[in-house]
Design an enzyme around this catalytic site. Sequence first.
Site, short mmCIF file in Angstrom:
data_model
loop_
_atom_site.label_atom_id
_atom_site.label_comp_id
_atom_site.label_asym_id
_atom_site.label_seq_id
_atom_site.Cartn_x
_atom_site.Cartn_y
_atom_site.Cartn_z
N GLU A 59 0.92 -1.28 -0.15
CA GLU A 59 -0.01 0.00 0.10
C GLU A 59 0.63 1.14 0.14
OE1 GLU A 59 -0.50 -2.77 1.83
OE2 GLU A 59 -2.65 -3.18 1.69
N PHE A 121 -11.82 -7.47 13.44
CA PHE A 121 -10.68 -8.09 12.54
C PHE A 121 -10.26 -6.97 11.62
CE2 PHE A 121 -9.24 -10.17 8.67
CZ PHE A 121 -7.69 -10.30 9.04
N GLN A 122 -9.13 -6.70 11.43
CA GLN A 122 -8.53 -5.56 10.43
C GLN A 122 -8.99 -4.25 10.90
OE1 GLN A 122 -8.42 -7.04 6.40
NE2 GLN A 122 -6.31 -7.70 6.79
N LYS A 171 -17.58 -0.61 5.97
CA LYS A 171 -18.22 -1.55 4.92
C LYS A 171 -19.72 -1.18 4.60
CE LYS A 171 -17.29 -6.08 3.11
NZ LYS A 171 -16.73 -7.57 3.44
N MET A 492 24.59 8.20 2.05
CA MET A 492 24.61 9.35 2.85
C MET A 492 24.64 9.32 4.28
SD MET A 492 24.20 12.63 2.15
CE MET A 492 23.46 13.25 0.79
#
Lengths: 597, 164
Positions: A59, A121-122, A171, A492
Amino acid sequence: MDGTIQAAEMMNSGAEAILRALKAQGVDTIFGYPGGAVLPIYDAIFQQNEIRHILVRHEQAAVHAAEGYARSTGKVGCVLVTSGPGATNAVTGLVDALMDSVPLVCLTGQVPTHLIGNDAFQEADTTGITRPATKHNYLVKRADDLVRVIHEAFHVARTGRPGPVVVDLPKDILIGPAPYREPAHVQHRSYRPRTEPDPRRIEEAVALLKRARRPVVYAGGGIINAGPEASRLLAEFVRMTGFPCTNTLMALGAFPASDGQFLGMLGMHGTYEANWAMHDCDVMLNIGARFDDRVTGRLNAFSPGSKKIHVDIDPSNVNKSVAVDVAVIGDALAVLKALIAAWKQDGTVQDRGALAQWWQQIDVWRSKNSLRYTQSRDTGAIIKPQYAIEQLYKATRGRDTYVTTEVGQHQMWAAQYFKFEKPNHWMTSGGLGTMGYGLPAAMGVQVAHPDALVIDIAGEASILMNIQEMGTLAQYRLPVKIFILNNRYMGMVRQWQELLHGSRYSQSYSEALPDFVKLAESFHAVGLRAEKVDDLDRVIAEMLAVDKPVIADICVDEKENVFPMIPSGAPHNEMLLGPEHKGHDKPGVTDAGMALV
Amino acid sequence: MRSATISVLVENESGVLARVIGLFSGRGYNIDSLTVAPVERDGSKSRITIVTQGTEMVIEQIKAQLDRLVPVYKVLDLTEGPHLSRELALIKVLGTGEKRAEALRLADAFRARVIDATTESFTFELTGATDKLDAFLDLMRPVGLAEVSRTGVAAIARGVGTIE
């Protein structure tokens, strides 16, 4: 956005209403990754053909890809991720977009409203987590609000100082029916960014500029965000005034690099002439930059003798770190139009003699040739990273080339040695400094410009942070060229350890690197390697000739450092030059400087 | 350094207070006092009053940062002109005998109202500027101060001008 009575059309599902709103907002591409909470939107995507979905592998990459898309087109980038880990993975990209003022709308799935707060969940508190990571965010709790919020999210993302906006979508809202309304052209109740400058401030600015003896124009990313016309007007203004112009890292391309009035990039790794001009000027015109700490160096020694004019669309940038004499709040395009008109109208005659003297001084600084380096042409000589970039630039000149970078030494060398003539062709993570930005950003650029040449100038460490996106390049046949300056170090970090930490290279060696040629091949791409200076031009030519994604592994000098360098906590006039220059030395860094990043 | 009393008129939506507080904690600004309540008849707008401290440059930053929040209508620095600040405190004092009588005398001098009493306690209600409340609490400490609940500062500009 609200308060208007419009006939609403009932849609079968919130998901369908969302897609219709996205189309009305001009979205043609979504970068995303599916999951349980957003399945209804994926189902709606499946049943239409107008919006293309690009399936990323992580993502974070979806957000960077949308950034690349947005920065190369000037449009709002669109992201779709699921709840919980989908949203938390996107956070780095959101902060990156916030710091660099990139307009994005990120749709995140959420557990159904009745489960919010249940540790479902999630489930994650996405609006809580992303509140400081976005320009604004929304949690849609009622179907009636859904379409208004989507339209408003695009409005907020693209107007004022652009930025990322998150819309969190439970949802049940996606499944249930929802009314659809067209975007209304009504002012937002509380959000009204100012774009037109105050004419009195413009007059004050022009009065200072007309009398300037040692002026400098310091242009930032705000010019790019104001659209290509702003870049054109910047060039017009700089030419009509005869002033020198320097660009920030974010603004490369806003003023043509080939122009004689261009001083190059300024700041920590800017040119000698740009930083000295900033230090010694008597009038500074900052348009669309924010006096970032990479630009100012030590604040109490920053351009001590100058009157400062600051043009910014965001009032919170004014007097944040540097106190200014004239603050002009407005969009860079509107301000440049006003400045040009006022310059023409103001009868004061410029002191051209003083300006000519100032240019003489600048030419003395220029003659230092602060970007000088030596590349041995002996057969088998090691490649200098600066030379690799210069050769890449020469080989691509004349083509419509877009460059992205990761973060580190290679990024600075790209900024110093690749010359940009046009805006929107240079995409780099400036504010947040996100390693792993370049490959997904290049992906987004290539999706937006299928026929253009898109190059990610990378380091061997950064590229591994989002290397999984090689799969996305293969799936969508995106012929992105990944040009790795491989010095086997987090360069760097190594440079700072050498200069500031007694050459103790703690954890900065890239141990156990993959074979990048084989890695490319395993992802259905082409892998090339240049080990010696004799290989370089051939590898670049091969890379450019292939109509497939390529990883070019350019093995460069492991010990090369980026110069010039203003050490942390030092002022502009204490710049370090490279080993080519007399007086090259290790920096004297104060304790206060050591504490800086 | 100076103290500033800032009024912020905001859209009364969920998360708006979190945005304001997050801005202060995220950018390292002080909050000395913060109050919030809806002020429109339909409940659509709330007014947040913040008392903060900082240099002039920091206070300018705070105002600009507040102003760029999307649900913010108006930011007003009341300390730039004449204004009124009031706080309300509920104060419980425990004691018997002479201390109890002394608490009542002091409360009378400060025009604190008794809103609850038992044979061993008084609960006072006191309204006023922050320093008046502080002074009263200092006096109550030796005579049995047991518990305090304060509202934080509400403030408004003097004269005919309004925030909108």
